[in-house]
Write a protein that holds these residues in place. Structure first.
Motif, mmCIF file in Angstrom:
data_model
loop_
_atom_site.group_PDB
_atom_site.id
_atom_site.type_symbol
_atom_site.label_atom_id
_atom_site.label_comp_id
_atom_site.label_asym_id
_atom_site.label_seq_id
_atom_site.Cartn_x
_atom_site.Cartn_y
_atom_site.Cartn_z
ATOM 1 N N GLU A 33 -64.852 86.491 30.597
ATOM 2 C CA GLU A 33 -66.107 87.567 31.008
ATOM 3 C C GLU A 33 -65.881 88.618 31.794
ATOM 4 O O GLU A 33 -66.238 89.634 31.603
ATOM 5 C CB GLU A 33 -67.265 86.495 31.693
ATOM 6 C CG GLU A 33 -67.781 85.146 30.980
ATOM 7 C CD GLU A 33 -68.417 84.385 31.670
ATOM 8 O OE1 GLU A 33 -68.585 84.568 33.462
ATOM 9 O OE2 GLU A 33 -69.233 83.275 31.731
ATOM 10 N N VAL A 34 -64.675 88.850 32.848
ATOM 11 C CA VAL A 34 -64.073 88.588 33.755
ATOM 12 C C VAL A 34 -63.578 90.265 32.394
ATOM 13 O O VAL A 34 -63.725 91.449 33.038
ATOM 14 C CB VAL A 34 -62.866 88.973 34.935
ATOM 15 C CG1 VAL A 34 -62.411 90.207 35.328
ATOM 16 C CG2 VAL A 34 -63.964 88.178 35.887
ATOM 17 N N GLN A 35 -62.919 89.639 31.557
ATOM 18 C CA GLN A 35 -61.707 91.104 30.373
ATOM 19 C C GLN A 35 -63.074 91.801 29.760
ATOM 20 O O GLN A 35 -62.421 92.229 29.370
ATOM 21 C CB GLN A 35 -60.156 90.572 30.312
ATOM 22 C CG GLN A 35 -59.499 89.722 30.731
ATOM 23 C CD GLN A 35 -58.839 90.403 31.612
ATOM 24 O OE1 GLN A 35 -58.977 91.327 33.231
ATOM 25 N NE2 GLN A 35 -57.810 91.354 30.638
ATOM 26 N N GLY A 36 -63.757 91.323 30.108
ATOM 27 C CA GLY A 36 -64.607 91.845 29.104
ATOM 28 C C GLY A 36 -64.624 91.761 27.636
ATOM 29 O O GLY A 36 -65.336 92.108 26.748
ATOM 30 N N LEU A 37 -64.156 90.094 27.107
ATOM 31 C CA LEU A 37 -64.153 90.219 25.691
ATOM 32 C C LEU A 37 -65.788 89.847 25.226
ATOM 33 O O LEU A 37 -66.405 89.455 25.647
ATOM 34 C CB LEU A 37 -63.789 88.767 25.571
ATOM 35 C CG LEU A 37 -61.734 88.707 26.392
ATOM 36 C CD1 LEU A 37 -61.332 87.632 25.245
ATOM 37 C CD2 LEU A 37 -61.219 89.786 25.919
ATOM 38 N N GLU A 73 -64.322 82.006 32.395
ATOM 39 C CA GLU A 73 -64.906 84.049 33.608
ATOM 40 C C GLU A 73 -63.625 84.057 33.530
ATOM 41 O O GLU A 73 -64.198 85.461 33.454
ATOM 42 C CB GLU A 73 -64.043 82.615 34.611
ATOM 43 C CG GLU A 73 -65.394 83.026 35.654
ATOM 44 C CD GLU A 73 -64.383 82.466 37.169
ATOM 45 O OE1 GLU A 73 -65.613 81.384 37.835
ATOM 46 O OE2 GLU A 73 -63.503 83.024 38.002
ATOM 47 N N LEU A 74 -63.091 84.445 32.422
ATOM 48 C CA LEU A 74 -61.289 85.644 32.990
ATOM 49 C C LEU A 74 -61.838 86.501 31.814
ATOM 50 O O LEU A 74 -62.255 87.373 31.380
ATOM 51 C CB LEU A 74 -60.108 84.564 32.425
ATOM 52 C CG LEU A 74 -58.844 85.997 32.118
ATOM 53 C CD1 LEU A 74 -58.664 86.641 33.530
ATOM 54 C CD2 LEU A 74 -57.735 85.338 31.188
ATOM 55 N N PHE A 102 -61.148 80.048 32.455
ATOM 56 C CA PHE A 102 -60.316 81.098 31.347
ATOM 57 C C PHE A 102 -61.566 81.812 30.912
ATOM 58 O O PHE A 102 -61.624 82.453 30.085
ATOM 59 C CB PHE A 102 -59.187 80.267 30.194
ATOM 60 C CG PHE A 102 -57.970 80.004 30.807
ATOM 61 C CD1 PHE A 102 -57.243 80.114 31.228
ATOM 62 C CD2 PHE A 102 -57.804 78.642 29.999
ATOM 63 C CE1 PHE A 102 -55.841 80.258 31.910
ATOM 64 C CE2 PHE A 102 -56.866 77.882 30.124
ATOM 65 C CZ PHE A 102 -55.980 78.975 31.248
#
Lengths: 244, 294
Positions: free
Chosen positions: B195-199, B192-193, B190
């Motif tokens: 980071e990917v979604q740019g939070l 990593e997610l 989560f």
């Protein structure tokens, strides 16, 4: 069409001498690679061949991996993982909205869910979705950001065979409509042949084969002309006639 | 049981044509009847089953008191306890003591809860915080908090401050431990997610860290609630001049077992109500989990 061709000439992803290693074991060995904008590329390789390492490097997720080389990628990148990675405490719509804000964001998220066939499931909890539905929601989450580059790390690996075929059709349709550059990491040769216009084989940290698949879509698994591509890919993967 | 009776075919064939019709018997033998397995689970729950035990105990108590089998000085009858409770309530002693006790437990609990959550977040979200806080709390946890009473009386005097401080410590430890464990256990996928979604850092805490740590936090919260009542009882019975525990301590000196029982009932109601309240909030907040367990 003209603009599309022009797009293809400008690389979306550019790798120059990309090297990554874990504990002195070189996983990616000075890779040079250009992915033209809007191209659907599949990356094949054995498990442990470094294909996920390559994808994670392009996604910028390899924080503590030693390496060198130059890497350029677009601003907006979306990643689809093997697991849907939906947050269990958010409803489906809120999961699709993760990380985007604004007034019309919810509207766009609903549209993306409808596009992947999940209209009406906006208020469901992730635990109420089937594996295929969860992966569709994950696709909607990556699409709603309108990415220039879509990275997919064995996105259908955990699905059953029938669901996988349906997801192949869906992914290809979505690509036709939105035209992001796609890098699909997979170990499934048939998946790569049916979906991608270019297939790369990663072997011992280098691109062992770079194959353009020049067949019209939608492709059938039974297309005999695809058999030739399959042979070449399997040979590049080290699967010889006696193994089959 | 619907499965008990064998099918008519089997029985009829056996009796009517035991030897004459051999193929029929063979057919019967080929399709043996499925016998339902003996159930090993306890089966369906009885309605309001959790009340059965307590009601039975109360009834036994009432019957034994009415029959004169219990010494009223040691175990007064239920109605005597009720009368005493009403008397203490109407003359105002009980209300004053209850309010004093609730204020102590409430203040200590609020401080302990805040400290526990703040420290857990600081230790869970930064390596520096972890280095500073986690070991210290683990050390603090090794010392039984009630053992700190003499030292705290010396430091803070015997007034309200020291009582609230002890209750706060009793509460913050389980809140910290469980919240911190939940933070540390948040799935790295989560992260990593996010980071990917740019939070952003703030979005990450609000949308992933806090909801992910809530289940553990609630475990700590319930332990903290129980701990605050336990601390309250001990503090009031040994170092107080008012409050519910003091009332019971005085009653012990005068041999008023009915007053002690009234105090125990109030403590029981406190515990039950606060635990139910936490559970209610937990069910609301963690409604996404219900779909998993059901």
């Amino acid at each position: 069409m003209a603009t599309h061709t022009e797009q293809l000439t400008r690389p979306a992803v550019r790798l120059r001498g990309l090297t990554r290693s874990f504990d002195d074991r070189t996983v990616l060995d000075a890779i040079d690679l250009d992915l033209p904008a809007g191209q659907f590329t599949a990356l094949l390789g054995h498990s442990g061949s470094g294909k996920s390492t390559l994808l994670r490097a392009v996604a910028g997720l390899d924080h503590e991996v030693a390496g060198s080389g130059r890497l350029t990628a677009p601003e907006t990148v979306s990643v689809v993982f093997q697991d849907s990675r939906l947050l269990p405490w958010r409803r489906v719509l809120a999961n699709v909205l993760l990380g985007i804000e604004g007034n019309e964001a919810a509207h766009r998220a609903r549209a993306a869910l409808a596009e992947v066939g999940l209209a009406g499931r906006e208020e469901a909890w992730p635990s109420e979705l089937s594996g295929g539905e969860a992966q569709r929601a994950a696709l909607a989450r990556s699409l709603v950001r309108e990415p220039e580059l879509l990275l997919a790390d064995e996105p259908f690996g955990a699905l059953d065979a029938l669901t996988r075929i349906r997801m192949h059709v869906l992914l290809r349709e979505l690509w036709e409509r939105h035209r992001p550059s796609v890098l699909l990491v997979t170990h499934d040769v048939d998946e790569a042949i049916v979906l991608a216009d270019r297939v790369l084989v990663l072997d011992q940290g280098r691109i062992g084969l770079d194959l353009t698949i020049d067949r019209p879509h939608p492709r059938s698994y039974r297309d005999p002309l695809l058999g030739e591509y399959r042979e070449r890919l399997l040979t590049a993967l080290g699967v010889t006639e006696d193994h089959k | 049981m619907t499965t008990g009776a064998p099918p008519a075919v089997g029985g009829a064939a056996d009796i009517d044509a035991p030897d004459l019709n051999a193929p029929d018997i063979a057919a019967v033998e080929e399709t043996p009847q499925v016998r339902r397995r003996r159930r090993l689970s306890p089966g369906k729950r009885l309605p309001a089953s959790r009340l059965v035990g307590p009601v039975l105990v109360l009834a036994l108590w009432a019957v034994a008191s009415a029959a004169g089998r219990l010494d009223p000085a040691a175990v007064p009858a239920p109605w005597t306890v009720l009368e005493t409770g009403v008397r203490l309530w109407t003359d105002g002693t009980l209300t004053t003591d209850i309010l004093t006790s609730l204020r102590r437990a409430g203040s200590g609990f609020a401080i302990g809860l805040t400290a526990g959550v703040a420290l857990a977040l600081a230790a869970g979200l930064s390596r520096a915080g972890e280095a500073l806080i986690d070991g210290t709390v683990q050390l603090n946890r090794a010392i039984p908090t009630l053992g700190l009473i003499p030292l705290f009386i010396l430091w803070l005097g015997i007034g309200e401050t020291f009582k609230i401080a002890i209750i706060a410590i009793v509460v913050y430890i389980p809140v910290y431990l469980n919240t911190h464990a939940a933070l540390a256990g948040i799935d790295s996928r989560f992260v990593e997610l996010a980071e990917v979604q740019g939070l952003s850092g703030f979005q990450f805490v609000r949308q992933i860290v806090v909801p992910g740590a809530l289940p553990g936090f609630f475990v700590g919260l319930r332990l903290g609630v129980t701990g605050s009542w336990l601390g309250l009882v001990v503090l009031e019975q040994i170092n107080a001049t008012n409050g519910l525990g003091y009332l019971m301590f005085q009653a012990q000196n005068y041999g008023q077992s009915d007053v002690i029982l009234v105090g125990l009932v109030v403590y029981g109601v406190f515990g039950l109500v606060s635990d139910s309240a936490v559970r209610l909030v937990e069910r609301r907040v963690l409604s996404w989990r219900r779909t998993l367990s059901s």
